[in-house]
Design a protein around this motif. Sequence first.
Motif, PDB file in Angstrom:
ATOM      1  N   GLN A 140      10.014 -46.446   7.994  1.00 10.55           N
ATOM      2  CA  GLN A 140      11.410 -46.914   8.369  1.00 10.55           C
ATOM      3  C   GLN A 140      11.491 -46.837   9.946  1.00 10.55           C
ATOM      4  N   PHE A 141      12.340 -47.583  10.412  1.00 10.19           N
ATOM      5  CA  PHE A 141      12.600 -47.948  11.800  1.00 10.19           C
ATOM      6  C   PHE A 141      13.650 -48.434  12.068  1.00 10.19           C
ATOM      7  N   LYS A 142      14.467 -47.931  13.214  1.00  7.51           N
ATOM      8  CA  LYS A 142      15.593 -48.538  13.695  1.00  7.51           C
ATOM      9  C   LYS A 142      15.188 -49.046  15.009  1.00  7.51           C
ATOM     10  N   VAL A 143      15.418 -50.273  15.408  1.00  9.97           N
ATOM     11  CA  VAL A 143      14.930 -51.023  16.633  1.00  9.97           C
ATOM     12  C   VAL A 143      15.860 -50.525  17.677  1.00  9.97           C
ATOM     13  N   PRO A 144      15.467 -50.273  18.701  1.00 10.07           N
ATOM     14  CA  PRO A 144      16.076 -49.619  19.906  1.00 10.07           C
ATOM     15  C   PRO A 144      16.885 -51.152  20.405  1.00 10.07           C
ATOM     16  N   ALA A 145      17.949 -50.782  21.154  1.00 11.57           N
ATOM     17  CA  ALA A 145      18.766 -51.852  21.672  1.00 11.57           C
ATOM     18  C   ALA A 145      18.286 -52.180  22.999  1.00 11.57           C
ATOM     19  N   ALA A 146      18.229 -53.350  23.661  1.00  9.84           N
ATOM     20  CA  ALA A 146      18.032 -53.673  25.073  1.00  9.84           C
ATOM     21  C   ALA A 146      19.055 -54.820  25.557  1.00  9.84           C
TER      22      ALA A 146
ATOM     23  N   SER B  73       0.780 -60.344  16.523  1.00 13.26           N
ATOM     24  CA  SER B  73       0.327 -59.607  15.180  1.00 13.26           C
ATOM     25  C   SER B  73       1.314 -58.311  15.604  1.00 13.26           C
ATOM     26  N   PHE B  74       1.600 -57.616  14.416  1.00  9.44           N
ATOM     27  CA  PHE B  74       2.762 -56.858  14.383  1.00  9.44           C
ATOM     28  C   PHE B  74       2.041 -55.335  13.941  1.00  9.44           C
ATOM     29  N   ILE B  75       2.529 -54.410  14.842  1.00 12.65           N
ATOM     30  CA  ILE B  75       2.137 -52.841  14.545  1.00 12.65           C
ATOM     31  C   ILE B  75       3.621 -52.374  14.344  1.00 12.65           C
ATOM     32  N   TYR B  76       3.666 -51.514  13.244  1.00 14.37           N
ATOM     33  CA  TYR B  76       4.936 -50.925  12.843  1.00 14.37           C
ATOM     34  C   TYR B  76       4.641 -49.459  13.012  1.00 14.37           C
ATOM     35  N   ILE B  77       5.674 -48.751  13.682  1.00 14.25           N
ATOM     36  CA  ILE B  77       5.479 -47.202  14.008  1.00 14.25           C
ATOM     37  C   ILE B  77       6.786 -46.723  13.504  1.00 14.25           C
ATOM     38  N   GLY B  78       6.544 -45.722  12.743  1.00 10.05           N
ATOM     39  CA  GLY B  78       7.982 -44.795  12.394  1.00 10.05           C
ATOM     40  C   GLY B  78       7.815 -43.814  11.173  1.00 10.05           C
ATOM     41  N   LYS B  79       8.695 -43.284  10.796  1.00  5.97           N
ATOM     42  CA  LYS B  79       8.471 -42.368   9.582  1.00  5.97           C
ATOM     43  C   LYS B  79       8.317 -43.196   8.285  1.00  5.97           C
ATOM     44  N   PRO B  80       7.395 -42.562   7.410  1.00  4.23           N
ATOM     45  CA  PRO B  80       7.228 -43.272   6.163  1.00  4.23           C
ATOM     46  C   PRO B  80       8.410 -43.471   5.362  1.00  4.23           C
ATOM     47  N   MET B  81       8.680 -44.343   4.546  1.00  3.35           N
ATOM     48  CA  MET B  81       9.738 -44.460   3.527  1.00  3.35           C
ATOM     49  C   MET B  81       9.670 -43.381   2.568  1.00  3.35           C
ATOM     50  N   PRO B  82      11.015 -43.164   2.005  1.00  5.71           N
ATOM     51  CA  PRO B  82      10.763 -41.920   1.156  1.00  5.71           C
ATOM     52  C   PRO B  82      10.162 -42.040   0.003  1.00  5.71           C
ATOM     53  N   GLU B  83       9.756 -42.989  -0.522  1.00  2.24           N
ATOM     54  CA  GLU B  83       8.685 -43.115  -1.652  1.00  2.24           C
ATOM     55  C   GLU B  83       7.190 -42.592  -1.029  1.00  2.24           C
ATOM     56  N   TYR B  84       7.050 -42.843   0.202  1.00  4.59           N
ATOM     57  CA  TYR B  84       5.688 -42.333   0.559  1.00  4.59           C
ATOM     58  C   TYR B  84       5.620 -40.945   1.288  1.00  4.59           C
ATOM     59  N   GLN B  85       6.603 -40.545   1.488  1.00  7.57           N
ATOM     60  CA  GLN B  85       6.659 -39.080   2.035  1.00  7.57           C
ATOM     61  C   GLN B  85       6.120 -38.028   1.619  1.00  7.57           C
TER      62      GLN B  85
ATOM     63  N   MET C 251       4.983 -54.543  18.932  1.00  7.60           N
ATOM     64  CA  MET C 251       5.240 -53.102  18.481  1.00  7.60           C
ATOM     65  C   MET C 251       6.534 -52.980  18.125  1.00  7.60           C
ATOM     66  N   LYS C 252       6.770 -52.726  16.719  1.00  4.05           N
ATOM     67  CA  LYS C 252       7.954 -52.581  16.379  1.00  4.05           C
ATOM     68  C   LYS C 252       7.857 -50.899  15.944  1.00  4.05           C
ATOM     69  N   VAL C 253       8.697 -50.275  17.005  1.00  4.28           N
ATOM     70  CA  VAL C 253       8.973 -48.904  16.966  1.00  4.28           C
ATOM     71  C   VAL C 253      10.263 -48.224  16.656  1.00  4.28           C
ATOM     72  N   ASP C 254      10.226 -47.254  16.066  1.00  2.48           N
ATOM     73  CA  ASP C 254      11.501 -46.632  15.805  1.00  2.48           C
ATOM     74  C   ASP C 254      12.092 -45.909  16.780  1.00  2.48           C
ATOM     75  N   ALA C 255      13.562 -45.988  17.231  1.00  2.00           N
ATOM     76  CA  ALA C 255      14.005 -45.486  18.301  1.00  2.00           C
ATOM     77  C   ALA C 255      13.838 -44.051  18.587  1.00  2.00           C
ATOM     78  N   GLN C 256      13.569 -43.412  17.645  1.00  2.84           N
ATOM     79  CA  GLN C 256      13.162 -41.588  17.611  1.00  2.84           C
ATOM     80  C   GLN C 256      11.775 -41.392  17.464  1.00  2.84           C
TER      81      GLN C 256
ATOM     82  N   ALA D 282      13.344 -55.238  19.675  1.00  7.44           N
ATOM     83  CA  ALA D 282      14.626 -54.630  19.969  1.00  7.44           C
ATOM     84  C   ALA D 282      15.624 -55.603  19.681  1.00  7.44           C
ATOM     85  N   THR D 283      16.916 -55.095  19.364  1.00  7.49           N
ATOM     86  CA  THR D 283      17.926 -55.809  19.137  1.00  7.49           C
ATOM     87  C   THR D 283      18.500 -55.987  20.637  1.00  7.49           C
TER      88      THR D 283
END
Length: 154
Positions: free
Chosen positions: A45-51, A64-76, A120-125, A150-151
């Motif tokens: 899960q990720f919340k895209v930062p604002a720009a 090519s996309f790389i996602y970085i963030g905390k796992p979804m609740p079902e994978y935690q 890179m789609k990275v969570d803001a946190q 980003a958004t």
Amino acid sequence: MGKFNKSGKRGMPELNTSSLPDLIFTMLFFFMITTTMREVSLKVQFKVPAATELEKLEKKSLVSFIYIGKPMPEYQKKMGTTDRIQLNDKFAESNEVQDYIYQERENMKEEDKPYMQVSMKVDAQTKMGIVQEVKQALRQAYALKINYSATIRQ
């Protein structure tokens, strides 16, 4: 008057296949229009930062996309709650990024390889440590065109 000859054997007429190519191309066109390309199912899960300044990607097939963030609740339960890297549909470690880039580059046409980009789609946190590890792996794979999703900030 004409005579009708009933003794002559009549065969089955040939099947007319002249409209068959039209039918096949119509079906092919229908399937091409209605089929969507497979999207990656997100496992992080990720919340895209604002720009403030954004640029739209021209040709998404070269990205090519790389996602970085905390796992979804079902994978935690399995993966924990720390930040994880997702490459396509699987979790990965930073040392697997280089092989991923080589594989993505191998799947491209020869003339498109110099234009390959990594988004890179990275969570803001997310902590920058894991992002730096991924960037180092990208540098070793000679994937030097990197952007961050980003958004737009209003």
